[in-house]
Structures are given as C-alpha cells and as structure tokens.
Design a protein around this motif. Structure first.
Motif, short mmCIF file in Angstrom:
data_model
loop_
_atom_site.label_atom_id
_atom_site.label_comp_id
_atom_site.label_asym_id
_atom_site.label_seq_id
_atom_site.Cartn_x
_atom_site.Cartn_y
_atom_site.Cartn_z
N LEU A 115 55.06 54.03 53.08
CA LEU A 115 55.66 53.47 51.80
C LEU A 115 56.85 54.19 51.51
O LEU A 115 57.24 55.51 52.26
CB LEU A 115 55.29 53.68 50.30
N ASP A 116 58.37 53.24 52.10
CA ASP A 116 59.38 53.65 51.53
C ASP A 116 59.57 54.25 50.39
O ASP A 116 59.93 53.78 49.57
CB ASP A 116 60.27 52.44 52.91
N VAL A 117 61.25 55.41 50.36
CA VAL A 117 60.73 55.81 49.54
C VAL A 117 62.39 55.71 49.50
O VAL A 117 63.28 56.02 50.19
CB VAL A 117 60.27 57.03 48.94
N ASN A 118 63.40 55.45 47.67
CA ASN A 118 64.38 55.90 47.53
C ASN A 118 64.34 57.06 46.42
O ASN A 118 63.80 56.87 45.51
CB ASN A 118 64.84 54.35 46.56
N THR A 136 55.85 65.06 45.64
CA THR A 136 56.27 64.22 43.69
C THR A 136 55.70 63.20 43.61
O THR A 136 55.21 62.87 44.94
CB THR A 136 57.95 63.64 43.97
N ASN A 137 54.61 63.20 42.67
CA ASN A 137 53.79 62.46 41.99
C ASN A 137 54.29 60.94 42.22
O ASN A 137 55.45 61.00 40.85
CB ASN A 137 53.40 62.24 40.54
N LEU A 138 54.50 59.43 42.63
CA LEU A 138 54.26 58.49 41.55
C LEU A 138 54.10 57.84 41.22
O LEU A 138 52.54 57.03 41.58
CB LEU A 138 55.06 57.74 42.86
N THR A 139 54.27 57.34 39.81
CA THR A 139 52.75 57.27 38.71
C THR A 139 53.42 55.33 38.67
O THR A 139 54.80 55.41 38.56
CB THR A 139 53.35 57.87 37.48
N GLY A 140 52.62 54.79 38.32
CA GLY A 140 53.14 53.51 37.61
C GLY A 140 53.13 53.67 36.21
O GLY A 140 52.97 54.25 35.77
N PRO A 141 53.73 51.82 35.21
CA PRO A 141 54.02 52.22 34.24
C PRO A 141 52.60 52.93 33.51
O PRO A 141 52.38 52.99 32.56
CB PRO A 141 53.39 50.63 33.86
N ASN A 142 51.54 52.38 33.56
CA ASN A 142 50.17 52.94 33.03
C ASN A 142 49.60 54.67 33.72
O ASN A 142 48.97 55.34 32.41
CB ASN A 142 48.78 52.66 33.51
N GLY A 143 50.99 55.16 34.60
CA GLY A 143 50.61 56.59 34.15
C GLY A 143 50.07 57.15 35.64
O GLY A 143 49.99 58.43 35.45
N THR A 145 48.69 58.01 39.29
CA THR A 145 49.46 58.36 40.38
C THR A 145 48.81 57.76 41.35
O THR A 145 47.67 57.77 41.56
CB THR A 145 49.29 59.79 40.84
N TYR A 146 50.11 56.94 42.48
CA TYR A 146 49.03 55.92 43.05
C TYR A 146 49.72 56.29 44.46
O TYR A 146 49.14 55.72 45.48
CB TYR A 146 49.74 54.06 42.78
N ALA A 147 50.77 56.69 45.02
CA ALA A 147 51.28 57.91 46.38
C ALA A 147 51.62 58.90 46.37
O ALA A 147 52.32 59.68 44.89
CB ALA A 147 52.29 56.83 46.16
N LEU A 148 52.28 59.74 46.35
CA LEU A 148 52.80 61.08 46.80
C LEU A 148 53.91 60.91 47.80
O LEU A 148 53.57 60.42 48.80
CB LEU A 148 51.40 62.76 47.32
N ALA A 149 54.86 61.22 47.55
CA ALA A 149 55.88 61.34 48.62
C ALA A 149 56.90 62.75 49.09
O ALA A 149 56.54 63.61 48.11
CB ALA A 149 56.99 60.57 47.32
N GLN A 150 57.29 63.03 50.04
CA GLN A 150 57.61 64.28 50.42
C GLN A 150 58.02 63.98 52.06
O GLN A 150 58.23 62.64 52.67
CB GLN A 150 56.90 65.36 50.61
N GLY A 151 59.65 64.41 52.24
CA GLY A 151 60.10 65.05 53.60
C GLY A 151 61.48 64.54 53.27
O GLY A 151 61.89 64.45 52.51
N ALA A 181 56.26 58.59 51.66
CA ALA A 181 55.12 58.34 50.59
C ALA A 181 53.72 58.02 50.86
O ALA A 181 53.58 57.67 52.44
CB ALA A 181 55.23 57.25 49.74
N THR A 182 52.62 58.33 50.82
CA THR A 182 51.64 58.36 51.24
C THR A 182 50.49 57.60 49.73
O THR A 182 50.81 57.69 49.08
CB THR A 182 50.76 58.83 52.15
N VAL A 183 50.21 56.04 49.97
CA VAL A 183 49.31 55.78 49.04
C VAL A 183 47.98 56.61 48.57
O VAL A 183 47.16 57.19 49.71
CB VAL A 183 49.02 53.66 49.36
N GLU A 184 47.67 57.04 47.85
CA GLU A 184 46.47 57.80 47.31
C GLU A 184 45.60 57.17 46.59
O GLU A 184 44.47 57.18 46.10
CB GLU A 184 46.84 59.13 46.17
N GLN A 185 46.08 55.73 46.43
CA GLN A 185 45.58 55.03 44.86
C GLN A 185 45.76 53.38 44.76
O GLN A 185 46.90 53.18 44.97
CB GLN A 185 45.01 55.89 43.35
N SER A 186 44.35 52.53 45.20
CA SER A 186 44.56 51.39 45.39
C SER A 186 44.89 50.54 43.92
O SER A 186 44.81 51.05 43.28
CB SER A 186 44.14 50.69 46.91
#
Length: 381
Positions: A115-118, A136-143, A145-151, A181-186
């Motif tokens: 995924l592209d990250v801002n 960095t953990n990227l989470t949704g509104p439910n808390g 973690t769906y992806a991890l970002a780094q770079g 970002a790399t998707v960890e959970q769909s």
C-alpha cells in the motif's frame, strides 16, 4: 472498369474492418451506452481508511525540538524496547520527528499486498527530507492492525533558510512512501446482503437511470428480477447456483450498457472565473444589457508660498493645496438578444465575442438564473 474495381476495394475494406472488430467488443459497447460498472458500485465493496502514529529518524537537524513532549516521550519509549534506559531530559536530538501515517486499504486486499503511505508531521519539525519512517502499526477504526508501514520518505520538495532568507518548494513536512506498507490482515468483503441480494449503488442517484439499469438487467436475463428501490439503489436477487459463481454473475451485469440520464448543471467558480456546463443546457428567450461605469479621480498638489513681509509670525506659513478633478466615463452598453432554446454554450460564445470578462459572464448567468430563464442547476464554488 475503374468504378467496378473501386466497389470491390470498398467491400474488401468493409470485410477487413468487420473482421478486426469482433461482435460484442468494447467498441460497440462504447457507442451503445455506458457500462453499469462505470455508473455504480456494489454495496459492500469499499475502501477502508487506516491510520497510525510513528517516528521519522535520520533528519539533519530539522526534526522536532525539545518543546514537543510527545516526540521526546515517544523516543524514550522506543529506546526502552531496545534495552536503552535514558530520561526524557537527556534527549535533545532534532533528528527525530513525530508523524501521523495514513493509508487506504482497497477491497479484496490480501496479506502481503503493498500500500502507498502518506506521512505528515505532527510536531514542529521544519522538514522530513531524508528521513526514514520506523515500523508503524496502521489500524482501522476498530483498533485492529491491518498493515505495517516502514521505509524512506519521498518529499518532492525542499526548504532551506539562512539569515532570514527562505527558499521553499511544496511542503517539506509531508511526504509519501510508495508501497511502504504491507497488508497483514484482510477485510471481509460481503457482496450479498442478508437477503441474498446484490445492491447496485449509483454514483449519481437518479430515478430514470436507476430504472434503466433495472430494465437492462431484466432484459438480459428473463429469470432475473432486478428492482430499482430508489434513485440510488438497484437490488438484484441471486439464486443459489449463481451465488456459487458470483464473479461470473457480476461480470455479466456490470458490462451491460445503459444510457444514463443527468440533471442539467452549470458550475461556476468566482475565484478563477471558470464556467463549466453541458453543451445542451438551454435558456429561455432573454435580453441582456451589459455596460460599465468607470470613475477617475486625479489629485494635484500645489504649494502656496507667502510673499515677503516685514513681520513674520506664527500666522504666516507655507500651505499645501490639493486640487482634485473628477471625471466619469460610462461605456456604451452592449445589448444582446437570444431566442428560445439557446444553449449556455451559445451564450458564453456570444459574450466572449463582445469581450465580456469571465467574472461578468458569471454575473450574467446569476442574473439569468434569478430571472428564471436558465433551465439548469447553478452551482457556485
């Protein structure tokens, strides 16, 4: 003989064209109408917003200052994870910046997708140029973690200042990480609702378009019972045997073509003087009188010098006198008449020919709308 050869050549060309363009191709679809997939979307198929808080390191003295307590505390907590125990008062580095990280998780994403990250600065950092975002953990509104970002961050700009002189391009406190970002959970995508139906949602709700979509689906397959529930939703029941092959079922529906119906709109932007409208937006018979009134005021200052006198006192001094000339020039009014069913395109073209400015064109359109002669929705931005 020449005419006969020309006819044969023409038939050969038509035969070649018919061979190159197969039946049911995209060429015929474009000319027959607009595909349903270009006018709508399927309920349940949507993007999901992700957000996270992280740290950017490697900045050359352009990071957050010690006044940003959130950054200092974050650095302290990060160092503790690696077994480094320091107090917050011992952290003075300006090579670190606290940032907010945002990304969009598309539907049907699977673990491992990129995924592209801002990345945007949260503190008082001057620039993120040359920095690297830590994990960095990227989470949704439910808390969750769906992806991890780094770079490393790509800024696309710069900012340099010295002795009060500043040279800047774009915003150096915001950047992107392509594929960072790399998707960890769909996320589960539910195409069928609880009643086993597909809901087609129109991008621009319209009763006529919704009815045409339902008729096109029912006309393609007699066993289908599509129904336009309202201006923005068409419901299509799905049988059990079709639910097992839902991709093929959706492919047949979304490639059907219909002729959409749109409301006439005229969009004007007063800041830029832009006028956008459909070529067939019509106006009633109208008479427009347009003129300009220009006021010129010129002031000339002169000095009144007193004559030489024997006694010079407080009442004798040099005076400055202002002489003003006022002139009013009224340009000849331009009178334009337009017949019934004149389009906005014809109106704007005629106004441009008489050198009417864009802002005056907008004022004239507003006046025509108030007079009830413009048969379209006027949107002012």
């Amino acid at each position: 003989m020449k005419k006969y050869c020309a006819a044969i050549t023409g038939y050969i060309l038509l035969a070649l064209i018919s061979m190159l363009i197969p039946a049911g191709s995209a060429y015929s679809a474009v000319n027959d109408g607009v595909r349903i997939k270009d006018l709508s979307r399927i309920a349940g198929v949507r993007d999901n917003s992700l957000i996270g808080y992280g740290l950017v390191t490697g900045l050359s003295g352009t990071g957050d200052s010690s006044r940003s307590q959130a950054t200092v505390q974050s650095v302290n907590n990060m160092l503790k994870r690696f077994g480094v125990n320091v107090t917050e008062s011992q952290i003075y580095s300006r090579n670190v910046a606290a940032v907010m990280v945002a990304a969009t998780l598309p539907p049907y994403s699977r673990p491992g997708d990129k995924l592209d990250v801002n990345v945007t600065s949260l503190g008082d950092a001057r620039s993120l140029l040359g920095g690297t975002l830590l994990l960095t953990n990227l989470t949704g509104p439910n808390g969750v973690t769906y992806a991890l970002a780094q770079g490393p961050i790509s800024i696309g700009g710069f900012k340099y200042d010295l002795n009060g002189n500043v040279v800047q391009k774009n915003h150096p406190t915001a950047g992107t990480i392509p594929g960072g970002a790399t998707v960890e959970q769909s996320v589960a995508t539910n195409i069928l609702n609880k009643n086993g139906e597909i809901e087609i949602l129109l991008n621009e709700p319209d009763n006529t378009t919704a009815d045409r979509i339902a008729r096109a689906i029912n006309g393609h397959n007699e066993w289908m019972n599509a129904k336009a529930v309202d201006a923005g939703r068409v419901v299509v029941p799905v049988e059990q045997n079709q639910a097992n092959n839902i991709v093929s079922f959706l492919t047949r529906i979304e490639n059907l073509t219909v002729t959409p119906d749109y409301r006439s709109k005229v969009v004007v932007n007063e800041r830029t003087g832009t006028v956008v409208s459909g070529g067939d937006v019509s106006i009633s018979s109208v008479n427009i009188t347009h003129g300009e009134l220009k006021l010129y005021i010129e002031t000339d200052f002169s000095v009144s010098q007193p004559f030489l006198v024997r006694d010079v006192g407080n009442s004798v001094s040099t005076e400055v006198i202002a002489n003003s000339d006022i002139d009013v020039k009224e340009a000849g009014a331009t009178n334009l008449s337009f017949p019934e069913n004149t389009t906005v395109s014809d109106l704007v073209s005629a106004l441009n020919k008489v050198k009417v400015s864009s802002r005056d064109v907008i004022s004239i359109l507003l006046a025509i709308k108030r007079a009830g002669a413009l048969h379209a929705e006027l949107i002012i931005q």
